[in-house]
Design an enzyme around this catalytic site. Structure first.
Site, short mmCIF file in Angstrom:
data_model
loop_
_atom_site.label_atom_id
_atom_site.label_comp_id
_atom_site.label_asym_id
_atom_site.label_seq_id
_atom_site.Cartn_x
_atom_site.Cartn_y
_atom_site.Cartn_z
N ARG A 23 0.85 -1.22 0.00
CA ARG A 23 0.00 0.00 0.00
C ARG A 23 0.87 1.26 0.00
O ARG A 23 0.40 2.34 -0.33
CB ARG A 23 -0.89 0.01 1.25
N GLN A 46 1.89 22.48 20.76
CA GLN A 46 1.30 23.20 19.61
C GLN A 46 1.91 22.67 18.33
O GLN A 46 3.09 22.31 18.32
CB GLN A 46 1.59 24.71 19.74
N ASN A 48 2.20 23.55 14.04
CA ASN A 48 2.02 24.62 13.04
C ASN A 48 2.16 24.05 11.64
O ASN A 48 2.92 23.10 11.42
CB ASN A 48 3.09 25.71 13.22
N HIS A 62 14.58 32.99 13.03
CA HIS A 62 13.69 33.38 14.14
C HIS A 62 14.01 32.64 15.44
O HIS A 62 14.43 31.48 15.43
CB HIS A 62 12.24 33.08 13.75
N LYS A 72 11.43 22.97 18.93
CA LYS A 72 10.64 22.57 17.76
C LYS A 72 11.11 21.25 17.17
O LYS A 72 12.30 20.96 17.15
CB LYS A 72 10.76 23.64 16.66
N TYR A 132 5.43 21.62 11.96
CA TYR A 132 6.29 21.51 13.12
C TYR A 132 5.51 21.56 14.43
O TYR A 132 4.55 22.30 14.57
CB TYR A 132 7.44 22.52 13.11
N ASP A 168 11.44 39.91 7.67
CA ASP A 168 12.66 39.11 7.62
C ASP A 168 13.75 39.82 6.80
O ASP A 168 14.92 39.79 7.16
CB ASP A 168 12.37 37.72 7.03
C1 LIG Z 1 4.88 31.22 14.59
C2 LIG Z 1 3.45 31.57 14.91
C3 LIG Z 1 2.84 32.63 14.29
N1 LIG Z 1 1.55 32.93 14.63
C4 LIG Z 1 0.91 34.02 13.92
C5 LIG Z 1 1.64 35.34 14.00
C6 LIG Z 1 1.34 35.98 12.67
O1 LIG Z 1 0.10 36.65 12.75
C7 LIG Z 1 1.19 34.80 11.71
C8 LIG Z 1 2.41 34.55 10.90
O2 LIG Z 1 3.51 34.60 11.78
P1 LIG Z 1 4.94 34.83 11.22
O3 LIG Z 1 4.89 35.80 10.06
O4 LIG Z 1 5.85 35.15 12.38
O5 LIG Z 1 5.29 33.39 10.63
P2 LIG Z 1 6.73 32.92 10.12
O6 LIG Z 1 7.45 34.06 9.46
O7 LIG Z 1 6.50 31.69 9.36
O8 LIG Z 1 7.50 32.60 11.46
C9 LIG Z 1 7.83 31.29 11.84
O9 LIG Z 1 8.90 30.90 11.03
C10 LIG Z 1 9.93 30.20 11.59
C11 LIG Z 1 10.83 29.56 10.61
C12 LIG Z 1 9.75 29.58 12.89
O10 LIG Z 1 10.46 28.63 13.27
C13 LIG Z 1 8.75 30.13 13.79
O11 LIG Z 1 7.77 29.17 14.13
C14 LIG Z 1 8.12 31.34 13.30
O12 LIG Z 1 8.96 32.42 13.61
O13 LIG Z 1 0.92 33.67 12.54
C15 LIG Z 1 0.84 32.20 15.54
O14 LIG Z 1 -0.34 32.50 15.83
N2 LIG Z 1 1.45 31.15 16.15
C16 LIG Z 1 2.73 30.80 15.87
O15 LIG Z 1 3.24 29.82 16.45
#
Ligand SMILES: Cc1cn([C@H]2C[C@H](O)[C@@H](COP(=O)(O)OP(=O)(O)O[C@H]3O[C@H](C)C(=O)[C@H](O)[C@H]3O)O2)c(=O)[nH]c1=O
Length: 179
Positions: A23, A46, A48, A62, A72, A132, A168
């Site tokens: 399968r 949590q 994501n 980050h 993570k 993650y 970023d």
């Molecule tokens: C990370 C995270 C974000 N958010 C909200 C905050 C913002 O409104 C939206 C997008 O967040 P952000 O632009 O910070 O997402 P990334 O740029 O992908 O950031 C992540 O990217 C890298 C590579 C990481 O390891 C981290 O988990 C995190 O920093 O989701 C949440 O509600 N919960 C969360 O755990």
């Protein structure tokens, strides 16, 4: 799961033990007991999903400020990414060291990134998705970061980012971020 500790203390590459049949295949992706057997006390609270439309999308670097540091377990559930961890612990023998691994839907590998390390990735295919698990839960307002091409860290990315958030792209150095 097969755990290989990297040259950054506490960062592990985790490879699946795949059970195949007609399968397809089955593999365990997380187990508190197997992690504990390798000295890792990790109980994710949590999960994501990071969906990325284009190849060469970069998210990072980050981390969360103390005492909200995040741990993570990162895997690529679709496509392919170059996943990077950087040791940002000033007293660590591997301070400022980085490791990069290719995670993909195909190889099923995961990277375990403990508190005290920064995380970022560059997608290598369109429609790459990163799944993650983390602990503790996200705390708004404590997120920090530094530039993906900080010359002091010298991450050897497999390509230039074509898609990167304004946040970023405007990040400063690691030194500034951990002042
Ligand atoms: C990370 C995270 C974000 N958010 C909200 C905050 C913002 O409104 C939206 C997008 O967040 P952000 O632009 O910070 O997402 P990334 O740029 O992908 O950031 C992540 O990217 C890298 C590579 C990481 O390891 C981290 O988990 C995190 O920093 O989701 C949440 O509600 N919960 C969360 O755990």
């Amino acid at each position: 799961m097969i755990f290989t500790e990297t040259e950054i203390a506490g960062v592990f590459l985790i490879e699946p033990e795949v059970i195949e049949d007609e399968r397809g295949h089955f593999a365990r992706s997380f187990c508190t007991r197997e992690f504990a057997d390798h000295g890792i006390d990790f109980l994710p609270v949590q999960s994501n999903i990071s969906a990325n439309n284009s190849a060469y999308t970069l998210r990072g670097m980050h981390f969360h400020a103390a005492p909200h540091e995040e741990t993570k377990l990162v895997r690529c559930s679709a496509g392919k990414i170059f996943d990077v961890a950087v040791d940002i612990r000033p007293h660590s023998p591997s301070f400022r060291n980085w490791i990069g691994v290719e995670l993909s839907r195909k190889n099923g590998r995961a990277l375990f990134i403990p508190a005290g390390c920064a995380h970022g990735f560059l997608t290598l295919e369109d429609d790459s998705e990163v799944f993650y698990q983390m602990s503790p839960a996200y705390t708004p307002g404590h997120d920090r970061g530094f530039r993906w091409d900080d010359p002091v860290i010298g991450i050897d990315w497999p390509g230039e980012p074509k898609v990167i958030s304004a946040r970023d792209a405007g990040l400063g150095s690691l030194e500034d971020a951990i002042q």
